[in-house]
Write a protein that holds these residues in place. Structure first.
Motif, PDB file in Angstrom:
ATOM      1  N   LEU A   1      10.049 -31.309 -69.159  1.00 22.09           N
ATOM      2  CA  LEU A   1      10.147 -32.598 -68.477  1.00 22.09           C
ATOM      3  C   LEU A   1       8.772 -33.236 -68.333  1.00 22.09           C
ATOM      4  CD1 LEU A   1      12.956 -31.405 -67.845  1.00 22.09           C
ATOM      5  CD2 LEU A   1      12.776 -32.423 -65.568  1.00 22.09           C
TER       6      LEU A   1
ATOM      7  N   GLU B   1       9.982 -37.890 -65.135  1.00 24.19           N
ATOM      8  CA  GLU B   1      11.235 -37.163 -64.899  1.00 24.19           C
ATOM      9  C   GLU B   1      11.097 -36.187 -63.736  1.00 24.19           C
ATOM     10  OE1 GLU B   1      13.411 -36.749 -69.207  1.00 24.19           O
ATOM     11  OE2 GLU B   1      11.500 -35.685 -68.947  1.00 24.19           O
TER      12      GLU B   1
ATOM     13  N   ALA C   1      16.545 -32.778 -67.617  1.00 23.50           N
ATOM     14  CA  ALA C   1      16.295 -33.532 -66.384  1.00 23.50           C
ATOM     15  C   ALA C   1      17.581 -33.780 -65.604  1.00 23.50           C
ATOM     16  CB  ALA C   1      15.619 -34.861 -66.716  1.00 23.50           C
TER      17      ALA C   1
END
Length: 370
Positions: A40, A44, A96
């Protein structure tokens, strides 16, 4: 003190410790590191981190209301089950969206446990609620203070999986303890919304405190004389939590004896003064002093706002849930405001907001007396 031999209080305090120990280990420093490990980006990670806070804004009030209708114990059992099961879902989170959903689910546990456990203490000890709410708050703060050190060490030596399992075990402890809690509930037959205006003013005070708290926690390492000194900023934050853990029970005891209004006035004045110190700080000693003054002031104020909320409304769970929802909004806004306004402008704004909220609160209380 008389609570020393009270088994029920011991169980509630222990559950509070394990609940916040586990939930904090799951996010500090675990969440950003784990999110980074699965690929990520920073944007995010920020959204995922905000997911559980956003859950609290909506669930706190609902859980408090449901506890008034169906009893505290049933809701606390539900929160214990979520504390137990949520950490294990991290093993399924690979992007995410799924990680954010896990955080939303995990956020339900805290959003139920915090207002409902405080409502339970208020039900059981109406004449010493400030004192014992202070002790419950301190038990959660001890868990919050220990969690990053424990989680960080485990991640370094053993990896993320062991942290998730340990978080689940602390959740299991909470779940088991809730079965030993007594059953209480509010008075749903007197359900009214006339308390919301006065509760909103009390909520604004807590919102100001948590705007400041989250702002300090987020941006303290970015003060220019603390940059590249993560150990020092971490030490200051640890001292801040330690002060709160020590002061809150005594501040709650004081509010039981002299009333809620005076401690709130003193505490919020100190919070405002601390914000101005941080806004104008040009040296490390002033920053440290500001953090200390904030810790003491926030502890004094919050030790009275929660008991006062349960006195404003017969529906204690609903009142505390409403208070927690407003507090979470403030906690979410604090870093955003400072991020846009800068350190000086952001802390100044929060200080002014806190003082204005205190003024409205005192005006409302004076009108109520006359």
């Amino acid at each position: 003190m008389k609570w020393m031999g009270n088994r029920t209080l011991h169980l509630i305090f222990l559950a509070g410790f394990f609940a916040i120990l586990g939930s904090t280990m799951s996010k500090s420093p675990t969440l950003p590191l784990y999110a980074q490990s699965i690929g990520l980006g920073k944007g995010e990670i920020g959204l995922v981190a905000a997911a559980s806070t956003m859950t609290g804004i909506f669930i706190n009030f609902t859980s408090g209301l449901l506890s008034d209708l169906y009893g505290r114990k049933r809701l606390l059992k539900m929160s214990g089950f979520v504390f137990l099961s949520a950490p294990l879902l991290y093993f399924l989170a690979g992007d995410a969206l799924t990680l954010a959903l896990v955080r939303v689910y995990y956020g339900v546990a805290t959003a139920i446990f915090v207002p409902v456990s405080f409502a339970l203490v208020s039900d059981l000890y109406p004449h010493s609620k400030g004192t014992f709410m202070g002790f419950l708050s301190s038990s959660t703060l001890v868990g919050r203070a220990l969690a990053p050190v424990i989680a960080g060490s485990i991640i370094y030596f053993l990896g993320f999986s062991v942290v998730f399992i340990l978080c689940s075990l602390t959740g299991l402890a909470v779940f088991v303890l809730t079965f030993r809690f007594p059953e209480t509930r509010g008075e749903p037959e007197r359900f009214e919304f006339t308390f919301s205006g006065e509760l909103l003013l009390i909520g604004l005070l807590d919102a100001a405190v948590y705007m400041a708290y989250q702002g300090i926690e987020t941006f303290l390492p970015l003060f220019y004389y603390l940059q590249n000194k993560a150990w020092l900023s971490g030490l200051i934050l640890t001292v801040e939590i330690a002060i709160m853990a020590v002061v809150k029970p005594y501040a709650g005891y004081l509010s039981d004896r002299i009333g809620r209004t005076k401690p709130i006035a003193v505490g919020m004045t100190m919070v405002g003064l601390a914000m101005f110190m941080l806004a104008l700080s040009d040296s490390l000693p002033l920053v440290v002093l500001g953090a200390v003054v904030f810790s003491v002031g926030a502890s004094i104020s919050e030790a009275s706002t929660k008991p006062l909320a349960t006195e404003v409304s017969k529906l204690r769970g609903t009142a505390l849930g409403f208070l927690e929802s407003i507090k979470d909004i403030g906690q979410a806004l604090g870093p955003i405001l400072i991020g846009f306004l800068g350190l000086s402008g952001g802390f100044t704004f929060i200080g002014i907001f806190g003082i204005l909220s205190l003024g409205l609160f005192l005006l409302s209380r004076s009108r109520k007396k006359t």
